[in-house]
Every structure is written in C-alpha cells, then in structure tokens.
Design a protein around this motif. Sequence first.
Motif, PDB file in Angstrom:
ATOM      1  N   HIS A 164      10.152  24.320  10.795  1.00 41.27           N
ATOM      2  CA  HIS A 164      10.414  25.265   9.707  1.00 41.27           C
ATOM      3  C   HIS A 164      11.504  26.260  10.063  1.00 41.27           C
ATOM      4  CE1 HIS A 164       7.248  23.969   6.872  1.00 41.27           C
ATOM      5  NE2 HIS A 164       6.743  23.473   7.986  1.00 41.27           N
ATOM      6  N   CYS A 174      10.362  26.657   0.576  1.00 40.34           N
ATOM      7  CA  CYS A 174       9.314  25.885   1.255  1.00 40.34           C
ATOM      8  C   CYS A 174       7.995  26.651   1.155  1.00 40.34           C
ATOM      9  CB  CYS A 174       9.711  25.704   2.714  1.00 40.34           C
ATOM     10  SG  CYS A 174       8.459  24.908   3.731  1.00 40.34           S
ATOM     11  N   CYS A 176       6.218  27.596   3.405  1.00 38.41           N
ATOM     12  CA  CYS A 176       6.099  28.570   4.496  1.00 38.41           C
ATOM     13  C   CYS A 176       6.706  29.919   4.114  1.00 38.41           C
ATOM     14  CB  CYS A 176       6.778  28.038   5.762  1.00 38.41           C
ATOM     15  SG  CYS A 176       8.576  28.010   5.683  1.00 38.41           S
ATOM     16  N   CYS A 181      14.273  25.154   5.072  1.00 34.83           N
ATOM     17  CA  CYS A 181      13.776  24.791   6.411  1.00 34.83           C
ATOM     18  C   CYS A 181      14.188  23.354   6.731  1.00 34.83           C
ATOM     19  CB  CYS A 181      12.266  24.782   6.457  1.00 34.83           C
ATOM     20  SG  CYS A 181      11.501  26.200   5.806  1.00 34.83           S
TER      21      CYS A 181
HETATM   22 ZN   LIG Z   1       9.164  25.802   5.787  1.00 32.28          ZN
END
Ligand SMILES: [Zn+2]
Length: 310
Positions: A164, A174, A176, A181
Amino acid sequence: MNIGAVDIGGTKMAAGVVDERGQVLVWRSMPTDANSLVENAVEQIAGMLRDSLAEACPEGGALDGIGIGCTGPVYRALGTLGYVEFMPGWEGAHITAMLTEITGAEAFIENDADAAALGEWAWGKGRGTQNFMLVTVGTGIGVGLVLNGQLYRGVDGAHPEIGHHFVDPNGPLCFCGGHGCWEVMASGPAMERWAQANHPQGLYRTAQQLCDAAREGEPLAEGAVDRTARYLGIGFANLVTLYTPEMIAVGGGLVQAWELFWPTVERTVQTTCGLVPYERVMITPASMGAQTGLVGAAQVWISRSIEKLS
Ligand SMILES: [Zn+2]
C-alpha cells in the motif's frame, strides 16, 4: 515432525500437516464463511487438522505445534485477529488460544504475507540470504520482509503494508485511505478494472485472459499489461532503492505471466535505482507456488518456537 499449518484467507481456509523440511504431507481446504461465527471456523480448521494428521500418521501421532498465517492485521503477541474489511465479525478473536484448546497443540500466528515470506526464505528461493523480500501479486499485493536474518516487524509487532505504498498519487482511492497504492495500480483486479473502463465491450474479463490475449498481440490486452508492468516496475524499483535486499522473490497468480511484465520491471529498476547496486539485487519468481501459505504457516511455528527458546 508433524507441524500443523493453517492458512486463512478471505475466500479460502486451508489446513494440513507439514514436516520439518517444509514438505506439505497432507492438506485440506474449504471456503471461508466470514458471515459465520469465528468459533465455527476454528472448529472447521481443527477438523481439517485432525483429518490431515490421521491421514499423515495412520498409526497415530500428535501435532508438535501449529502455525497460522492469516490475512489482514494480526496481533502476533496476543494471538488475536485485527480488523479485516471482509471478515468484520472475527475481529479480536483469540484464534491461537481457541485452536490450542481444541487440539492441545501450541499455536502461533502471523500475517499471511509475513508467513509466506518466512516459508520462501527458509525453504525456497530465499534460503541462505540475510536480506530477502517476498512480493505476492494476485488479487492484492502482499510483501513480507526479512532483514538481517529476521522477519521485520514494526511497532508492537505490526506488519508493514508495503503493498500500500503510493506509486501514483493521482490514482484511484484504495480502502486503506490512500490514492494510487501499489496494490490498487498493479494487482490482477487493477488490470481488470482498467481494461473494463477503457474497453467496456472487451472480451477479456480476467487478468489471466488479458495476459493470454497480450501474448497473441491483442492491442487492448497489450495496453493493460504494459500499464500494469509500468506500475509494477515503479514499485519494485522503490523496494530496490529503499531496501537493496539480496533477493526479491515474486509469487502469486501474476507470476504465471512474469515474462510479460519482467522486461519493463527490469528496465525501470535499471534506469531509476542509480544510487544502489541494483544489479546485485536478484528479482526472481518464487518457488513455493500454491503451497506457499501452508509452508509459510509451518515456518511461523518453527521460527516462533526458536524465538521463545532464545
Ligand atoms: Zn491501499
């Protein structure tokens, strides 16, 4: 030696018996049902271990211990699961204690990317190296890192999420929280999303179909492969510059078509890693294939048992 090995992923759980040389003797798998209680899943895993052991040792035997590799964050010291988007009900489960209670064998857990890296390092391509990385490119990108002969861990034993790190700040969002990423730009689903967005009527739906079509010179598929290779190359070049390990092994589904991606990855490393001895960093397909998860889980138990003794 009979090491119980458990690999828990978002779609599949596998469990089996591995010997002290990293050979998978017997194994079984079943779909992960993240909507069911974690207690049921642990019962199912214990059942797969029991059946595998009975088959591996028809005259009777016991498990020496159990190693677990599990997707997402895990609290390795406590033996509990962290939050995983697709298995929210399992968060906080004390999975090592639950398995020990049923089986009587001591259990240890690591993140699955770390487990896979330990297995490939101890028994696969990474054998004999001190600084080693395993990059698994499939539905996501997972990376495990061995530095100075030990699995690298961050604060409180955390698994760093190298899949990531950003390779394109203008890329899509993303889960995250970051944009662009490595995983969101260069994994199998990333390639599929791009192909679909750029050619909605396209015939090629899966990453594997795109790779097959690219081999035959189909322009859209070649474009998807080229784009993925560029972003893979940026990520690998970043790893070479940041860590300069002796070896980066590459596993996961995408490695089946590695020859399509490798020229671009190699060129990116050669042209952008000028401050480190990039030519000494071997980037090579991993050797464990489909067994990586179970072999890595067995190595989790071995390495944690050794840590406990020292
Ligand atoms: Zn990510």
